[in-house]
Structures are given as C-alpha cells and as structure tokens.
Design a protein around this motif. Structure first.
Motif, mmCIF file in Angstrom:
data_model
loop_
_atom_site.group_PDB
_atom_site.id
_atom_site.type_symbol
_atom_site.label_atom_id
_atom_site.label_comp_id
_atom_site.label_asym_id
_atom_site.label_seq_id
_atom_site.Cartn_x
_atom_site.Cartn_y
_atom_site.Cartn_z
ATOM 1 N N ARG A 12 -16.506 32.067 7.420
ATOM 2 C CA ARG A 12 -16.561 33.472 7.002
ATOM 3 C C ARG A 12 -17.993 33.980 6.859
ATOM 4 N N LEU A 13 -18.936 33.084 6.567
ATOM 5 C CA LEU A 13 -20.324 33.497 6.350
ATOM 6 C C LEU A 13 -21.136 33.326 7.628
ATOM 7 N N ILE A 14 -21.637 34.442 8.128
ATOM 8 C CA ILE A 14 -22.507 34.447 9.309
ATOM 9 C C ILE A 14 -23.849 35.051 8.884
ATOM 10 N N THR A 15 -24.932 34.416 9.261
ATOM 11 C CA THR A 15 -26.257 34.922 8.883
ATOM 12 C C THR A 15 -27.093 35.208 10.122
ATOM 13 N N GLU A 16 -27.833 36.289 10.055
ATOM 14 C CA GLU A 16 -28.780 36.660 11.109
ATOM 15 C C GLU A 16 -30.160 36.807 10.467
ATOM 16 N N ILE A 17 -31.110 36.028 10.942
ATOM 17 C CA ILE A 17 -32.471 36.078 10.397
ATOM 18 C C ILE A 17 -33.433 36.407 11.530
ATOM 19 N N ASN A 18 -34.067 37.535 11.440
ATOM 20 C CA ASN A 18 -35.032 37.981 12.452
ATOM 21 C C ASN A 18 -36.395 38.167 11.774
ATOM 22 N N ILE A 19 -37.341 37.327 12.139
ATOM 23 C CA ILE A 19 -38.679 37.361 11.546
ATOM 24 C C ILE A 19 -39.692 37.657 12.644
ATOM 25 N N ALA A 20 -40.424 38.745 12.501
ATOM 26 C CA ALA A 20 -41.462 39.086 13.482
ATOM 27 C C ALA A 20 -42.572 38.040 13.436
ATOM 28 N N ASP A 21 -43.105 37.712 14.605
ATOM 29 C CA ASP A 21 -44.131 36.671 14.683
ATOM 30 C C ASP A 21 -45.372 37.010 13.860
ATOM 31 N N ASN A 22 -45.711 38.307 13.776
ATOM 32 C CA ASN A 22 -46.947 38.688 13.084
ATOM 33 C C ASN A 22 -46.811 38.731 11.567
ATOM 34 N N CYS A 23 -45.673 38.318 11.033
ATOM 35 C CA CYS A 23 -45.532 38.312 9.575
ATOM 36 C C CYS A 23 -45.116 36.950 9.031
ATOM 37 N N LYS A 24 -45.061 35.931 9.889
ATOM 38 C CA LYS A 24 -44.629 34.604 9.426
ATOM 39 C C LYS A 24 -45.611 33.997 8.431
ATOM 40 N N LYS A 25 -46.883 34.316 8.573
ATOM 41 C CA LYS A 25 -47.895 33.753 7.674
ATOM 42 C C LYS A 25 -48.208 34.670 6.494
ATOM 43 N N MET A 26 -47.559 35.798 6.422
ATOM 44 C CA MET A 26 -47.785 36.708 5.302
ATOM 45 C C MET A 26 -47.202 36.115 4.023
ATOM 46 N N LEU A 27 -47.801 36.455 2.886
ATOM 47 C CA LEU A 27 -47.451 35.820 1.621
ATOM 48 C C LEU A 27 -46.477 36.662 0.802
ATOM 49 N N LEU A 28 -45.653 35.963 0.047
ATOM 50 C CA LEU A 28 -44.741 36.607 -0.893
ATOM 51 C C LEU A 28 -44.505 35.655 -2.054
ATOM 52 N N PRO A 29 -44.022 36.143 -3.196
ATOM 53 C CA PRO A 29 -43.741 35.253 -4.326
ATOM 54 C C PRO A 29 -42.699 34.207 -3.946
ATOM 55 N N SER A 30 -42.932 32.973 -4.357
ATOM 56 C CA SER A 30 -42.010 31.899 -4.003
ATOM 57 C C SER A 30 -40.651 32.110 -4.657
#
Length: 346
Positions: free
Chosen positions: A234-252
């Motif tokens: 029942r659970l389907i996930t779609e994850i799309n991450i742009a290449d230019n933001c993979k190294k950008m930082l966010l709170p863990s």
C-alpha cells in the motif's frame, strides 16, 4: 592570549607616544618663558611622567574596582586627590632640584595654579577614557554572555524536542510490531531488525546539528523500509533529489517526522495504494523540500498534519534559524503538501 598580549603592547606604545608629545610641547612652552632647554625638559618630563603613572594607576584600578554609575562624587574625589599628589610630588622634586635658579623658581611658583588645572584636566580625561573603555568592554562581555545563554537555551530546547520525538516514533513502531507478531512473525522480526538499524543511526546523528541532504535521505530510507513492512504494497514512495542540492545542509533527523505525518494522514483512513512523494530543489541557494501525500477530505480533519511531528519541526527551524516562515503546509484538492525551506549560510 597572544592577541591580548599584542593588544597590550600596542596600547603601551600609543600611551608612551601620547605623553612624549606632551613632554615636547611643555618643554617648548617653558623654554619660551626664558627657561633653559635642560631645565624645561626636566620639568616637563617629571610632571608628565607623574601624570602618566597616575593614568596607568587609574586604568589598573578600573580593572580591579569597576566604576559604578552614580559614584561620581567618589570618582571626583579620587581625581582631586590624585591631582594634588601629582602637583605636590612634582613641586617638591623640582624645587629640590633647581632651588639655585631664581628665574625658574619664580616661574614654578607662579604656574602652580595652572599646573593643578592641567593635572586635573589630564587625570579627568584619562579617567573618562578608561571608564568608557571599561563600560564598552563590559557591554561586549554582557552581550557574549547573553548570546551564550541563548545558545544553551536553544540547545536545551532542541534536545528536549528530540527526546520527545524519539518515544513518539518508537511507540508507533512497537505497536506495529505487536500487530504483526501474531499474524506475520517473520515480518515482525524483519521490522525489529530494521528498527534497530534505524535507531542505531539516529543515536549516531543526535550530536550532529546539520547534515547533508544526501545523508539525511539515506537515513530516511531506513525509516521508509520499516513503514513498508508495516503497510506492505500500500505504501509507495517517490523521492526526487536535484543533483545541485544533495550536498546542501539541513538539521539532522528533520525529514522523518514530516514523512511520518504524511504517511499517517495518507494511509490510516484508506485501504488502497498511496504514494508519498518527496521533492528537493535548490531555489536561489535555499534548500526547498516538498513532501506530498493524498488524503480523504471526508475522513481527515480540516487541518491534517498539525500534530506533534510538524509542530516539532516548526519549533526546531525557529530555534535554529530564528525564522517562522520556513515551514508551510497547504492542500490542493486531495493532495496535502508540506514545504520546508532551509537557508544555506556560508
């Protein structure tokens, strides 16, 4: 320590240069009164060196005994006494040294009132400059203490939020394991192993304030694997991450409660397949993450996603970035979206 020592040496050089200029000026003035260069230089040197020592004493006194607002009478008395001591000491020494010179002795006696006023003004100026420097340093130290206290308070609040979030997620997972244990023991064991891996990674990341988006997504995948055991196909996930933001930082550990919220309101009231999508882009050096989930307007509250998970995310962003506009939620039709924006400070 090196910086403090070098600053003190610079101050001493500036202080010595200031009094050297006054010695030269006083020597020239006395010589114009028909005093010999040697006697004029000796007079100017003695008087100004005593004033320099008095000023140095004031500076060191302010370091030990901080001047307080309202103690103006005590400060004025201190300045008057110090000025009188300088005049008495210089007058006694110069009279003893040049008693044989009647012209100089007459100039010395006639100039005593002027010398006292000059000493009083000089010591007053040094006292004001020293006091202002003390208050400026005190303000800087107070500001630093305030910022440190605020930082510690933010860290304490962030730690409290994490401590609240972990049991919140853990209880939900344990309930799911309990439900699977009777009917699907193999999947229950698999979920326990995945939960163990997820919590182990969480403990390692607890001390990290910021992590790369790529690392955060990898950790989020562990959580999604747990949920897929729980909900199956029942659970389907779609994850799309742009290449230019993979190294950008966010709170863990920021995305897990947001994703959990999306799963909660996307799957709890339905029986069919549900797609949870996560999109990340770089918008003008701002990391923008959008999490979307479908919901049933008939069975879901008017404001889905207003529980503890999103509330904790909003508080963390406010504490870390001092901005209340970094978390937005909204719906269009039967799609609910959560948008997170993370500033990238260099």
């Amino acid at each position: 320590v090196i910086k403090t020592k070098s600053s003190f040496i610079v101050f001493l050089l500036q202080y010595a240069l200031w009094w050297l200029i006054w010695i030269v000026l006083c020597t020239v003035v006395l010589h114009r009164l028909k005093i010999s260069w040697t006697t004029a230089l000796a007079d100017a040197s003695v008087t100004n060196l005593l004033l320099a020592l008095s000023g140095f004493g004031i500076i060191n006194t302010n370091k030990i005994y901080a001047p307080q607002k309202g103690n103006y009478i005590y400060s004025l008395g201190y300045i008057l006494v110090l000025s009188m001591l300088v005049i008495m000491a210089s007058g006694y020494f110069l009279s003893y040294r040049f008693y044989y010179d009647p012209l100089y002795m007459s100039v010395l006696e006639a100039s005593m009132p002027f010398r006292f006023v000059f000493s009083l003004l000089m010591i007053t100026c040094m006292s004001l400059v020293s006091g202002n420097r003390f208050y400026a340093r005190q303000q800087v130290e107070n500001q630093q203490r305030k910022e440190e206290a605020e930082r510690l308070l933010r860290e304490a609040e962030l730690s409290k939020l994490r401590q609240q979030l972990q049991p919140h997620f853990l209880f939900n997972s344990l309930n799911s394991i309990s439900a699977l244990a009777g009917s699907k023991p193999n999947e229950a064991r698999k979920m326990i192993q995945q939960l163990s891996d997820f919590l182990r990674g969480t403990l390692k990341k607890d001390e990290q304030q910021l992590v790369a988006l790529e690392e955060e997504i990898n950790h989020l995948q562990l959580y999604l694997e747990i949920e897929k055991v729980r909900f199956g196909h029942r659970l389907i996930t779609e994850i799309n991450i742009a290449d230019n933001c993979k190294k950008m930082l966010l709170p863990s550990l920021l995305l897990q409660p947001v994703t959990e919220n999306a799963i909660k309101f996307g799957l709890y009231d339905t029986t069919g397949e549900v797609t949870i999508s996560i999109h990340a882009t770089n918008e003008n050096s701002m990391l923008t993450i959008i999490v979307k989930n479908p919901f049933d307007p008939q069975t879901t509250p008017k404001n889905p996603g207003t529980g503890f998970g999103l509330s904790s995310v909003g508080k963390r962003l406010l504490l870390l970035y001092s901005r209340a506009d970094l978390l937005e939620t909204g719906s269009s039709g039967n799609i609910y979206s959560t948008t997170i924006r993370i500033p990238q400070y260099k």
